[in-house]
Design an enzyme around this catalytic site. Sequence first.
Site, PDB file in Angstrom:
ATOM      1  N   ASP A 147       0.819  -1.204   0.000  1.00 54.00           N
ATOM      2  CA  ASP A 147       0.000   0.000   0.000  1.00 54.00           C
ATOM      3  C   ASP A 147       0.856   1.259   0.000  1.00 54.00           C
ATOM      4  O   ASP A 147       2.081   1.208   0.172  1.00 54.00           O
ATOM      5  CB  ASP A 147      -0.908   0.020   1.237  1.00 54.00           C
ATOM      6  CG  ASP A 147      -1.920  -1.114   1.245  1.00 54.00           C
ATOM      7  OD1 ASP A 147      -2.303  -1.578   0.149  1.00 54.00           O
ATOM      8  OD2 ASP A 147      -2.327  -1.534   2.349  1.00 54.00           O
ATOM      9  N   TYR A 159       6.040 -10.069   6.880  1.00 50.12           N
ATOM     10  CA  TYR A 159       6.016  -8.630   7.120  1.00 50.12           C
ATOM     11  C   TYR A 159       6.477  -8.355   8.549  1.00 50.12           C
ATOM     12  O   TYR A 159       6.235  -9.155   9.461  1.00 50.12           O
ATOM     13  CB  TYR A 159       4.604  -8.061   6.965  1.00 50.12           C
ATOM     14  CG  TYR A 159       4.171  -7.791   5.550  1.00 50.12           C
ATOM     15  CD1 TYR A 159       4.368  -6.547   4.957  1.00 50.12           C
ATOM     16  CD2 TYR A 159       3.519  -8.770   4.800  1.00 50.12           C
ATOM     17  CE1 TYR A 159       3.946  -6.289   3.658  1.00 50.12           C
ATOM     18  CE2 TYR A 159       3.095  -8.519   3.502  1.00 50.12           C
ATOM     19  CZ  TYR A 159       3.305  -7.275   2.938  1.00 50.12           C
ATOM     20  OH  TYR A 159       2.885  -7.026   1.652  1.00 50.12           O
TER      21      TYR A 159
END
Length: 311
Positions: free
Chosen positions: A67, A136
């Site tokens: 994002d 992540y």
Amino acid sequence: MTETMRLRIDLAYDGGGFYGWAKQPTLRTVQGEIEAAMRKILRVSADPSSPEAQSEPLRLVVAGRTDTGVHASHQVCHVDVPPDILARAVGHMDVPPTVALTRRLQRLLPSDIAVRSIAPAPDGFDARFSALERTYVYRIADRGSEVDPRMRGFVLHIDDDLDVDAMNAAAAMTIGLHDFGSFATPNPGGTTIREVKTAYWRRVPSRPLIGDDAAMGERYRTPAVESGLLCFTIVADAFARNMVRSLVGGCVQVGCGKRSLDWFAGKMATPLREGSTGPIAPQGLTLEHIEYPADDQLAVRAEAIRAKRTL
């Protein structure tokens, strides 16, 4: 139909200056920058209506779309290129075309993108669908860690004492196959069902930049830059849109006492998106690793993962 060869591209980027990975007509994105640079190097028209651009679009397929503002220390993508087009990268260099393309991209791309390697992809390789898992890490500087302004681009500062045990209790609820509809947005025709393999919070221990056994007599030991940070590590087969940042936001609400573990459990049990589970700020999040199976399992994995999942 023109014969093409598939290239695997390994790269990293600082997401602070990008509106995410995916190419957009009027916004700066990672995909847009790389594709534009490749078209320039390989002399492929940028005009989408031109015959060459239509037949050789140089379109990147990525392992995981990040994002706006999210970083990647190790991202993977692939692109299909006809060998004669790829050969244009060589010019006066006496090196293989993939090496030439790597060097030229490294010189042409902006400093917030780093191409680590480009190589012919094994048979059956698909950067997105062949991936086994993605890792992540979200980095936070709370009151329990020193705030270093040099790291403001990839660490989120929170002026609270966070309860790590409570946050780990929340994170443990995410492990396994779940519908993360309370914490994610599905793609059109997609699902928010994902399998989380690992999820935990840990504080980075305070430690010197160089190990204790390497002291050279100095009175002051320079600390490692991440000493004291609170980090959330999560590994899953795939992630839905905003999933990691929303899970981090939920854990932080629990950690600072604004929400209870029962509330988090209820959000896991009832996959309904509403205002209390929106994504936290993006700058603390980095895509760290993409794992792939052995070469002879790449195509099998890609075929299996294309199936829409159910619980």
